[in-house]
Structure formats: C-alpha cells, structure tokens
Design a protein around this motif. Structure first.
Motif, mmCIF file in Angstrom:
data_model
loop_
_atom_site.group_PDB
_atom_site.id
_atom_site.type_symbol
_atom_site.label_atom_id
_atom_site.label_comp_id
_atom_site.label_asym_id
_atom_site.label_seq_id
_atom_site.Cartn_x
_atom_site.Cartn_y
_atom_site.Cartn_z
ATOM 1 N N LEU A 36 -19.974 0.580 7.908
ATOM 2 C CA LEU A 36 -19.552 1.781 6.848
ATOM 3 C C LEU A 36 -20.837 1.641 6.070
ATOM 4 C CD1 LEU A 36 -16.052 0.152 5.654
ATOM 5 C CD2 LEU A 36 -16.569 2.501 6.153
ATOM 6 N N ALA A 37 -21.845 0.587 5.657
ATOM 7 C CA ALA A 37 -22.795 0.892 4.869
ATOM 8 C C ALA A 37 -24.066 1.853 5.197
ATOM 9 C CB ALA A 37 -23.542 -0.529 4.454
ATOM 10 N N ARG A 38 -23.986 1.970 6.759
ATOM 11 C CA ARG A 38 -24.674 2.942 7.320
ATOM 12 C C ARG A 38 -24.012 4.130 7.189
ATOM 13 N NH1 ARG A 38 -25.214 -0.992 11.582
ATOM 14 N NH2 ARG A 38 -23.327 -0.082 12.655
ATOM 15 N N LEU A 39 -22.839 4.498 7.304
ATOM 16 C CA LEU A 39 -22.051 5.745 7.161
ATOM 17 C C LEU A 39 -22.326 6.340 5.620
ATOM 18 C CD1 LEU A 39 -20.289 7.935 7.930
ATOM 19 C CD2 LEU A 39 -18.305 6.440 7.207
ATOM 20 N N ARG A 40 -22.353 5.380 4.569
ATOM 21 C CA ARG A 40 -22.298 5.664 3.344
ATOM 22 C C ARG A 40 -23.667 6.133 2.940
ATOM 23 N NH1 ARG A 40 -19.255 3.066 -1.847
ATOM 24 N NH2 ARG A 40 -19.595 4.630 -3.010
ATOM 25 N N GLN A 41 -24.726 5.390 3.481
ATOM 26 C CA GLN A 41 -26.239 5.910 3.418
ATOM 27 C C GLN A 41 -26.524 7.205 3.913
ATOM 28 O OE1 GLN A 41 -29.096 4.395 2.211
ATOM 29 N NE2 GLN A 41 -27.631 3.031 1.330
ATOM 30 N N ALA A 184 -15.523 12.034 7.419
ATOM 31 C CA ALA A 184 -16.631 10.984 7.411
ATOM 32 C C ALA A 184 -17.015 10.873 5.797
ATOM 33 C CB ALA A 184 -17.811 11.541 8.221
ATOM 34 N N VAL A 185 -17.116 11.881 4.975
ATOM 35 C CA VAL A 185 -17.399 11.929 3.685
ATOM 36 C C VAL A 185 -16.385 11.065 2.795
ATOM 37 C CG1 VAL A 185 -17.812 13.097 1.557
ATOM 38 C CG2 VAL A 185 -18.779 13.952 3.617
ATOM 39 N N LEU A 186 -15.231 11.410 2.993
ATOM 40 C CA LEU A 186 -13.989 10.509 2.389
ATOM 41 C C LEU A 186 -14.304 9.295 2.896
ATOM 42 C CD1 LEU A 186 -11.063 13.025 2.987
ATOM 43 C CD2 LEU A 186 -12.210 12.625 0.762
ATOM 44 N N THR A 187 -14.576 8.625 4.011
ATOM 45 C CA THR A 187 -14.645 7.173 4.386
ATOM 46 C C THR A 187 -15.553 6.767 3.729
ATOM 47 O OG1 THR A 187 -13.333 7.800 6.478
ATOM 48 C CG2 THR A 187 -14.665 5.799 6.394
ATOM 49 N N ALA A 188 -16.816 7.623 3.675
ATOM 50 C CA ALA A 188 -18.004 6.901 3.315
ATOM 51 C C ALA A 188 -18.101 6.526 1.740
ATOM 52 C CB ALA A 188 -19.334 7.812 3.324
ATOM 53 N N PHE A 189 -17.301 6.982 1.057
ATOM 54 C CA PHE A 189 -17.183 6.910 -0.319
ATOM 55 C C PHE A 189 -15.954 6.152 -0.865
ATOM 56 C CE2 PHE A 189 -20.238 10.188 -0.155
ATOM 57 C CZ PHE A 189 -21.309 9.533 -1.022
ATOM 58 N N MET A 190 -14.612 6.323 -0.066
ATOM 59 C CA MET A 190 -13.531 5.544 -0.238
ATOM 60 C C MET A 190 -13.706 3.995 0.193
ATOM 61 S SD MET A 190 -10.264 7.663 0.665
ATOM 62 C CE MET A 190 -10.510 7.565 2.507
ATOM 63 N N LEU A 191 -14.431 3.910 1.364
ATOM 64 C CA LEU A 191 -14.845 2.695 1.966
ATOM 65 C C LEU A 191 -13.424 1.960 2.745
ATOM 66 C CD1 LEU A 191 -17.382 1.140 -0.334
ATOM 67 C CD2 LEU A 191 -17.851 2.303 1.821
ATOM 68 N N ASP A 192 -12.594 1.732 1.935
ATOM 69 C CA ASP A 192 -11.266 1.028 2.215
ATOM 70 C C ASP A 192 -10.203 1.353 1.474
ATOM 71 O OD1 ASP A 192 -9.372 -0.536 3.142
ATOM 72 O OD2 ASP A 192 -10.368 -2.380 2.991
ATOM 73 N N VAL A 193 -9.137 1.999 1.861
ATOM 74 C CA VAL A 193 -7.994 2.232 1.036
ATOM 75 C C VAL A 193 -7.369 1.035 0.080
ATOM 76 C CG1 VAL A 193 -7.478 4.298 2.496
ATOM 77 C CG2 VAL A 193 -6.537 2.151 2.976
ATOM 78 N N GLU A 194 -7.671 -0.186 0.908
ATOM 79 C CA GLU A 194 -6.978 -1.286 0.065
ATOM 80 C C GLU A 194 -7.756 -1.489 -1.213
ATOM 81 O OE1 GLU A 194 -4.479 -2.763 1.090
ATOM 82 O OE2 GLU A 194 -4.407 -1.453 3.255
ATOM 83 N N ARG A 195 -8.901 -0.760 -1.599
ATOM 84 C CA ARG A 195 -9.436 -1.063 -2.878
ATOM 85 C C ARG A 195 -8.631 -0.342 -3.784
ATOM 86 N NH1 ARG A 195 -14.226 2.526 -2.780
ATOM 87 N NH2 ARG A 195 -14.513 1.733 -4.711
ATOM 88 N N PHE A 196 -7.831 0.605 -3.683
ATOM 89 C CA PHE A 196 -6.990 1.301 -4.488
ATOM 90 C C PHE A 196 -5.436 0.647 -4.555
ATOM 91 C CE2 PHE A 196 -10.111 3.949 -2.573
ATOM 92 C CZ PHE A 196 -10.603 4.219 -3.743
ATOM 93 N N GLU A 197 -4.896 0.326 -5.960
ATOM 94 C CA GLU A 197 -3.700 -0.164 -5.996
ATOM 95 C C GLU A 197 -2.660 0.768 -5.684
ATOM 96 O OE1 GLU A 197 -3.492 -1.483 -10.060
ATOM 97 O OE2 GLU A 197 -5.496 -2.827 -9.970
ATOM 98 N N THR A 198 -2.634 1.986 -5.839
ATOM 99 C CA THR A 198 -1.896 2.897 -5.576
ATOM 100 C C THR A 198 -2.292 4.356 -5.116
ATOM 101 O OG1 THR A 198 -1.762 4.210 -7.472
ATOM 102 C CG2 THR A 198 -0.530 2.208 -7.530
ATOM 103 N N PRO A 199 -1.253 5.066 -4.317
ATOM 104 C CA PRO A 199 -1.817 6.197 -3.638
ATOM 105 C C PRO A 199 -2.270 7.327 -4.558
ATOM 106 C CG PRO A 199 0.291 5.820 -2.762
ATOM 107 C CD PRO A 199 -0.165 4.808 -3.727
ATOM 108 N N PHE A 200 -1.900 7.171 -6.006
ATOM 109 C CA PHE A 200 -2.123 8.215 -6.940
ATOM 110 C C PHE A 200 -3.676 7.870 -7.426
ATOM 111 C CE2 PHE A 200 -2.672 8.835 -11.380
ATOM 112 C CZ PHE A 200 -2.446 10.127 -11.631
ATOM 113 N N LYS A 201 -4.059 6.443 -7.317
ATOM 114 C CA LYS A 201 -5.468 6.030 -7.803
ATOM 115 C C LYS A 201 -6.242 6.421 -6.771
ATOM 116 C CE LYS A 201 -4.327 2.221 -11.118
ATOM 117 N NZ LYS A 201 -4.429 0.834 -11.257
#
Length: 205
Positions: A36-41, A184-201
């Motif tokens: 994920l770090a490589r993808l974000r770079q 790929a862009v969404l994944t690079a900056f979201m990283l992990d959906v578990e970071r967000f408490e709700t779908p709205f966030k």
C-alpha cells in the motif's frame, strides 16, 4: 521538523502538532504495509504530474492568446492531439494563414470540417506577436505538454500495476463506473476502509 528541517513546514503548525503529540499522546496510526505504501507513493507522484500538466496547458493558453487567440473559438481543448500538432507546426496565426487546405488535412485526427474555419480565423487574427522567438516558445511549450502527458500515462500504468500487486485485492475496480486508475487512486488514499467509523465518513473523505 526534526526530519525535514524548519524550512519544510510552517513553524506554528509544526509547534502545534508537536504540542498535541506530547500532551494528548494520541494512539499510533495503523502501520501501512509496504504494498500500500508503494501504491500511495505512485499515486502521489501521479497527482503531482497531473497538476504540472494543467499548469503547462494554462501557460500554452497564455501564449496562444498572444499568437493566435482565435483558436479558442474553434476548440475548447487545446491539449488534444490534433491541436497540439497544429500549433507545433503552425505556432502563430501568421504561419497558419500561409498553410493550405491540404497541409491542415494532413494533420492526424484534425476534423476536416474545421480546416476552413481555422484558415479563415488565422487570416483575420488579431494575434499581436509572431516571429521566430514566439514560434520557438510555443513549440517548446507544446513539447512540455506532450512530455507530461507521456509521463502521466507511465505513472498511471505503474500505479495500476502496484494496485494489481496488492496482497489482498479490494475489488474496487469491479464496481460499475470505476476503472482501474480510479480504483488505484481511491485505494492509495483510503488505504483501509476500516479507518472510517461509518460509510458516511468514508464518502466524505
């Protein structure tokens, strides 16, 4: 500040962040795996290249406003291939006005229906600047736009490759309307959906 030096961060913001870290002691962020770090770079570099290309296109607009302002009446997107080739061959209205129908029809993908209008507008242009200096400035700007477009494409391919190499695929690219680049862009900056408490966030982010 300790890593990048005082010139790389706003001093007030840096002091506020340091004070927050020392007094509040927030929990550590989840460690990002190397894939994920490589993808974000790569995604970060791609966004920088995209911004650079936008700046270069704007600079080309400014040059053409002096050499052939009427071009903006013929096409809204001067970054398309045929338009870049046109202004590379004929960087000023004066040069374009001396071209023939056959010359313009030889430009790949230039719509033949626009040839007569381009020639007419070039012949009546109010462009104030021409000459060898302006011709070279426009051509140099076109080369830069083309180079950044090629770089952007290379980075897109590299990013998609990094996305495909993730150890656990997230299948974002299987959603209708989301291609591999967007996923790929969404994944690079979201990283992990578990970071967000709700779908709205997540959507708000």
């Amino acid at each position: 500040v300790s890593v990048y030096g005082r010139q790389k961060s706003d001093p007030i913001e840096a002091r506020a962040c340091a004070r927050y870290a020392l007094t509040e002691r927030p929990p550590a962020s989840a460690r990002v795996n190397s894939a994920l770090a490589r993808l974000r770079q790569v995604a970060t570099r791609l966004l920088a290249a995209t911004r650079q290309r936008t700046r270069l296109i704007n600079q080309l607009h400014q040059l053409l406003a002096r050499t052939f302002p009427e071009l903006a009446l013929v096409t809204k997107d001067i970054s398309v291939g045929w338009c870049l080739e046109l202004v590379h061959r004929y960087p000023t209205a004066r040069l374009l006005a001396s071209a023939s129908d056959a010359d313009l029809q030889s430009i790949p993908y230039l719509p033949h229906a626009r040839v007569a209008e381009l020639l007419a507008r070039a012949q009546d242009s109010v462009g104030a600047l021409d000459g060898s200096v302006m011709e070279e400035l426009v051509r140099d700007q076109v080369r830069q736009v083309r180079d950044t477009k090629a770089r952007q494409k290379r980075l897109e391919n590299l990013m998609v490759s990094a996305y495909r190499d993730l150890p656990v695929p997230n299948h974002l690219d299987t959603i209708k309307g989301i291609g591999a680049v967007t996923a790929a862009v969404l994944t690079a900056f979201m990283l992990d959906v578990e970071r967000f408490e709700t779908p709205f966030k997540l959507v708000a982010y």
